[in-house]
Design a protein around this motif. Structure first.
Motif, PDB file in Angstrom:
ATOM      1  N   VAL A 148      28.314 -13.419  22.671  1.00  0.00           N
ATOM      2  CA  VAL A 148      27.806 -13.533  24.038  1.00  0.00           C
ATOM      3  C   VAL A 148      26.886 -12.333  24.314  1.00  0.00           C
ATOM      4  CG1 VAL A 148      28.443 -13.669  26.470  1.00  0.00           C
ATOM      5  CG2 VAL A 148      29.923 -14.703  24.727  1.00  0.00           C
ATOM      6  N   LEU A 149      25.695 -12.642  24.838  1.00  0.00           N
ATOM      7  CA  LEU A 149      24.705 -11.590  25.060  1.00  0.00           C
ATOM      8  C   LEU A 149      24.341 -11.471  26.538  1.00  0.00           C
ATOM      9  CD1 LEU A 149      23.483 -13.380  22.273  1.00  0.00           C
ATOM     10  CD2 LEU A 149      22.609 -11.065  22.049  1.00  0.00           C
ATOM     11  N   GLY A 150      23.964 -10.268  26.901  1.00  0.00           N
ATOM     12  CA  GLY A 150      23.398 -10.047  28.227  1.00  0.00           C
ATOM     13  C   GLY A 150      21.892 -10.048  28.116  1.00  0.00           C
ATOM     14  N   MET A 151      21.233  -9.276  28.981  1.00  0.00           N
ATOM     15  CA  MET A 151      19.769  -9.293  28.903  1.00  0.00           C
ATOM     16  C   MET A 151      19.227  -8.263  27.916  1.00  0.00           C
ATOM     17  SD  MET A 151      18.604  -7.702  32.534  1.00  0.00           S
ATOM     18  CE  MET A 151      19.265  -6.214  33.203  1.00  0.00           C
ATOM     19  N   ARG A 152      20.103  -7.374  27.404  1.00  0.00           N
ATOM     20  CA  ARG A 152      19.604  -6.373  26.442  1.00  0.00           C
ATOM     21  C   ARG A 152      20.317  -6.433  25.104  1.00  0.00           C
ATOM     22  NH1 ARG A 152      19.927  -3.573  31.296  1.00  0.00           N
ATOM     23  NH2 ARG A 152      17.866  -3.117  32.186  1.00  0.00           N
ATOM     24  N   GLY A 153      21.517  -6.988  25.081  1.00  0.00           N
ATOM     25  CA  GLY A 153      22.229  -7.028  23.808  1.00  0.00           C
ATOM     26  C   GLY A 153      23.580  -7.688  23.930  1.00  0.00           C
ATOM     27  N   LEU A 154      24.393  -7.436  22.890  1.00  0.00           N
ATOM     28  CA  LEU A 154      25.711  -8.062  22.802  1.00  0.00           C
ATOM     29  C   LEU A 154      26.632  -7.542  23.910  1.00  0.00           C
ATOM     30  CD1 LEU A 154      27.516  -9.852  20.828  1.00  0.00           C
ATOM     31  CD2 LEU A 154      28.359  -7.654  19.971  1.00  0.00           C
ATOM     32  N   VAL A 155      27.330  -8.463  24.540  1.00  0.00           N
ATOM     33  CA  VAL A 155      28.298  -8.027  25.564  1.00  0.00           C
ATOM     34  C   VAL A 155      29.725  -8.441  25.225  1.00  0.00           C
ATOM     35  CG1 VAL A 155      26.611  -7.997  27.460  1.00  0.00           C
ATOM     36  CG2 VAL A 155      27.937 -10.076  27.013  1.00  0.00           C
ATOM     37  N   GLY A 156      29.908  -9.445  24.343  1.00  0.00           N
ATOM     38  CA  GLY A 156      31.269  -9.833  24.032  1.00  0.00           C
ATOM     39  C   GLY A 156      31.332 -11.035  23.125  1.00  0.00           C
ATOM     40  N   ARG A 157      32.528 -11.652  23.109  1.00  0.00           N
ATOM     41  CA  ARG A 157      32.767 -12.784  22.218  1.00  0.00           C
ATOM     42  C   ARG A 157      33.648 -13.809  22.937  1.00  0.00           C
ATOM     43  NH1 ARG A 157      35.792 -13.885  17.133  1.00  0.00           N
ATOM     44  NH2 ARG A 157      37.397 -12.479  17.866  1.00  0.00           N
ATOM     45  N   VAL A 158      33.344 -15.092  22.698  1.00  0.00           N
ATOM     46  CA  VAL A 158      34.122 -16.153  23.336  1.00  0.00           C
ATOM     47  C   VAL A 158      35.512 -16.182  22.717  1.00  0.00           C
ATOM     48  CG1 VAL A 158      34.301 -18.635  23.765  1.00  0.00           C
ATOM     49  CG2 VAL A 158      32.057 -17.513  23.839  1.00  0.00           C
ATOM     50  N   TYR A 262      24.832 -13.168  34.707  1.00  0.00           N
ATOM     51  CA  TYR A 262      24.498 -14.255  33.780  1.00  0.00           C
ATOM     52  C   TYR A 262      24.647 -13.737  32.350  1.00  0.00           C
ATOM     53  CZ  TYR A 262      22.396 -16.536  37.819  1.00  0.00           C
ATOM     54  OH  TYR A 262      22.195 -17.114  39.038  1.00  0.00           O
ATOM     55  N   VAL A 263      25.017 -14.613  31.450  1.00  0.00           N
ATOM     56  CA  VAL A 263      25.083 -14.256  30.024  1.00  0.00           C
ATOM     57  C   VAL A 263      24.500 -15.407  29.207  1.00  0.00           C
ATOM     58  CG1 VAL A 263      27.109 -12.754  30.246  1.00  0.00           C
ATOM     59  CG2 VAL A 263      27.419 -15.208  29.811  1.00  0.00           C
ATOM     60  N   MET A 264      24.229 -15.109  27.934  1.00  0.00           N
ATOM     61  CA  MET A 264      23.782 -16.157  26.996  1.00  0.00           C
ATOM     62  C   MET A 264      24.806 -16.248  25.869  1.00  0.00           C
ATOM     63  SD  MET A 264      19.735 -15.437  26.447  1.00  0.00           S
ATOM     64  CE  MET A 264      20.023 -13.809  25.785  1.00  0.00           C
ATOM     65  N   ILE A 265      25.103 -17.441  25.474  1.00  0.00           N
ATOM     66  CA  ILE A 265      26.044 -17.638  24.362  1.00  0.00           C
ATOM     67  C   ILE A 265      25.238 -18.132  23.161  1.00  0.00           C
ATOM     68  CG2 ILE A 265      28.076 -18.897  23.585  1.00  0.00           C
ATOM     69  CD1 ILE A 265      28.766 -19.127  26.638  1.00  0.00           C
ATOM     70  N   ASP A 266      25.332 -17.372  22.074  1.00  0.00           N
ATOM     71  CA  ASP A 266      24.579 -17.684  20.854  1.00  0.00           C
ATOM     72  C   ASP A 266      25.251 -18.867  20.158  1.00  0.00           C
ATOM     73  OD1 ASP A 266      23.282 -17.809  18.473  1.00  0.00           O
ATOM     74  OD2 ASP A 266      23.874 -15.791  17.786  1.00  0.00           O
ATOM     75  N   THR A 267      24.626 -20.014  20.270  1.00  0.00           N
ATOM     76  CA  THR A 267      25.256 -21.233  19.704  1.00  0.00           C
ATOM     77  C   THR A 267      24.876 -21.436  18.226  1.00  0.00           C
ATOM     78  OG1 THR A 267      23.385 -22.518  20.545  1.00  0.00           O
ATOM     79  CG2 THR A 267      25.376 -22.456  21.895  1.00  0.00           C
ATOM     80  N   ASP A 268      24.003 -20.551  17.708  1.00  0.00           N
ATOM     81  CA  ASP A 268      23.634 -20.688  16.279  1.00  0.00           C
ATOM     82  C   ASP A 268      24.760 -20.213  15.372  1.00  0.00           C
ATOM     83  OD1 ASP A 268      21.176 -21.679  16.873  1.00  0.00           O
ATOM     84  OD2 ASP A 268      20.158 -19.744  16.774  1.00  0.00           O
ATOM     85  N   PHE A 269      25.546 -19.279  15.888  1.00  0.00           N
ATOM     86  CA  PHE A 269      26.548 -18.632  15.026  1.00  0.00           C
ATOM     87  C   PHE A 269      27.964 -19.041  15.435  1.00  0.00           C
ATOM     88  CE2 PHE A 269      29.552 -15.176  14.295  1.00  0.00           C
ATOM     89  CZ  PHE A 269      29.434 -15.016  12.928  1.00  0.00           C
ATOM     90  N   VAL A 270      28.671 -19.661  14.477  1.00  0.00           N
ATOM     91  CA  VAL A 270      30.081 -19.991  14.718  1.00  0.00           C
ATOM     92  C   VAL A 270      30.878 -19.324  13.610  1.00  0.00           C
ATOM     93  CG1 VAL A 270      31.781 -21.824  14.981  1.00  0.00           C
ATOM     94  CG2 VAL A 270      29.431 -22.203  15.701  1.00  0.00           C
TER      95      VAL A 270
END
Lengths: 275, 167
Positions: A148-158, A262-270
């Motif tokens: 999970v990313l914010g606007m500058r980098g990694l913020v966490g993990r689902v 708001y956050v973005m979840i990187d769906t490319d990587f599982v």
């Protein structure tokens, strides 16, 4: 009825009318204008004083009369101020959202990721862990373990996923160490929480190893928990420890983890084994 | 003797009428302090006691006024006599009587003054004066009558009229 008083009243009426008629008919001959002049001179000081009192009284009456109007004006203006304040708050919030969303969009394009955007809808109510709830779930392709990313980098993990929401452990959570690599020296290490501070343990550091404050650390991809190359944190302070097993640098997350909207979840990587 | 004792009060009312009242007009309406006092006293005491006050007050008003001399004496004597007559007819002065008396007296008083001022010949000027000044002034006097009546009744209780045997 007392006839005496009635007669007296009638007599006085007759007297009044007679006096009035006399004055009306022969006022000039009776020197009434002169008497008025004398009276005006005699009464002038008292009249001036009374006129001043009258002006002051008028001021008081006008002030009292204006209180109701002022109260009404005040209520209307307070309402206008409240409306404007609400609009200003909305505009500020929208501006902050815009900054976050633009930052996230830039990061996404820079890293070339496919992501799912999600609004933060909850935070840990007890404050015992650094976790958030986001409005994106299995229906949007979110899986456990995704970065999970914010606007500058990694913020966490689902860490848990429902149909339309998911829980995210932030990198400031002590249960969520992140394997990283320094961008200049390519030395690897681990970012984790130590005594409420976020630190990076640098492994295999050479003698007199130095790190510049502000240097960004990236995910190394080791361990398979995160994809490689995501910005994680920036070094804030570092001092070489000649007798330490590992060198320790203090780092700070690139995003303000306490105010994520708001956050973005990187769906490319599982991650391997993720549900 | 009491009439002469009231002279300072009447003079004060006349002076206030000329200097204080113009500053306290409400929408062009002005109070008639002397009228309120005379009518109030006629309501409270009756027995023709307000008539000498009306004559003396009228003379003082005539001294500070620019209307033809004698106008205030005649107008105040007429309204004082009318109120006194009402007091006799009703055998006392109730609040309702006081209210009606002061409104009617205001209209009659101002109508008399308007007539002496020469408004009588000009019908339009007469109507203008009645609507713009007289009727609002009557309401103003009605409001003033409330505290005036309370004060005059308190005075009447403190200094009641001596009982004279009726023959």
């Amino acid at each position: 009825m007392r006839r005496g008083s009635q007669a007296r009243a009638t007599s006085f009426l007759a007297l009044g009318l007679a006096m009035g008629g006399l004055l009306l008919g022969f006022g000039q001959s009776l020197h009434v204008p002169a008497a008025r002049g004398v009276a005006a001179s005699a009464f002038e000081p008292a009249e001036s004083a009374l006129a001043a009192v009258g002006e002051q009284l008028r001021g008081v009456v006008e002030t009292v009369g204006s209180i109701a109007r002022l109260r009404s004006d005040n209520a209307r203006l307070e309402q206008q101020v409240a409306d404007l304040q609400r609009q200003l708050d909305q505009a500020r919030q929208q501006a902050a959202d815009d900054v976050q969303l633009q930052g996230m969009l830039g990061l996404r394009q820079k890293l070339g990721l496919h992501t799912v955007s999600a609004a933060v809808i909850g935070r840990d109510p007890e404050g015992m862990s650094a976790s958030i709830t986001v409005r994106a779930g299995a229906a949007g392709g979110v899986r456990v373990g995704m970065a999970v990313l914010g606007m500058r980098g990694l913020v966490g993990r689902v860490t848990a996923v429902q149909r339309n929401s998911a829980q995210v452990d932030l990198i400031s959570d002590s249960r969520e160490p992140v394997n990283v690599v320094l961008t200049t020296s390519q030395l690897s290490g681990t970012v984790h929480v130590s005594e409420t501070r976020l630190v990076m343990d640098v492994l295999d550091a050479p003698a007199n190893f130095a790190i510049s404050p502000g240097e960004v650390v990236l995910t190394s991809g080791l361990g398979g928990n995160f994809p490689r190359g995501l910005p994680v944190a920036a070094v804030t302070s570092y001092r070489y420890q000649p007798y330490g097993v590992a060198q320790v640098a203090e780092v700070a997350p690139l995003d303000d983890l306490l105010h994520l909207d708001y956050v973005m979840i990187d769906t490319d990587f599982v991650p391997e084994g993720a549900q | 003797v009491r009439l002469w004792l009231s002279l300072p009060l009447l003079a004060l009312l006349a002076l206030a009428q000329a200097s204080l009242v113009p500053s306290l007009d409400v929408g062009g309406a002005r109070a008639d302090l002397m009228l309120v006092f005379v009518v109030g006293w006629a309501v409270v005491r009756g027995e023709g006691e307000a008539l000498p006050l009306a004559i003396l007050g009228g003379l003082l008003l005539d001294l500070v006024s620019t209307l033809p001399p004698g106008a205030h004496v005649v107008a105040l004597s007429v309204v004082a006599f009318g109120t006194d007559l009402g007091h006799r007819f009703l055998r006392g002065g109730s609040n309702l009587f006081a209210a009606i008396a002061v409104v009617v007296a205001s209209v009659v008083f101002d109508a008399c003054l308007a007539a002496f001022a020469g408004f009588g010949a000009d019908r339009a000027a007469w109507l203008d004066a009645m609507t713009a000044r007289v009727l609002p002034g009557a309401l103003y006097n009605l409001v003033l009558m409330v505290p005036a009546l309370a004060l005059l009744r308190a005075w009447d209780r403190r200094f009641p009229r001596p009982m004279v045997p009726e023959f």
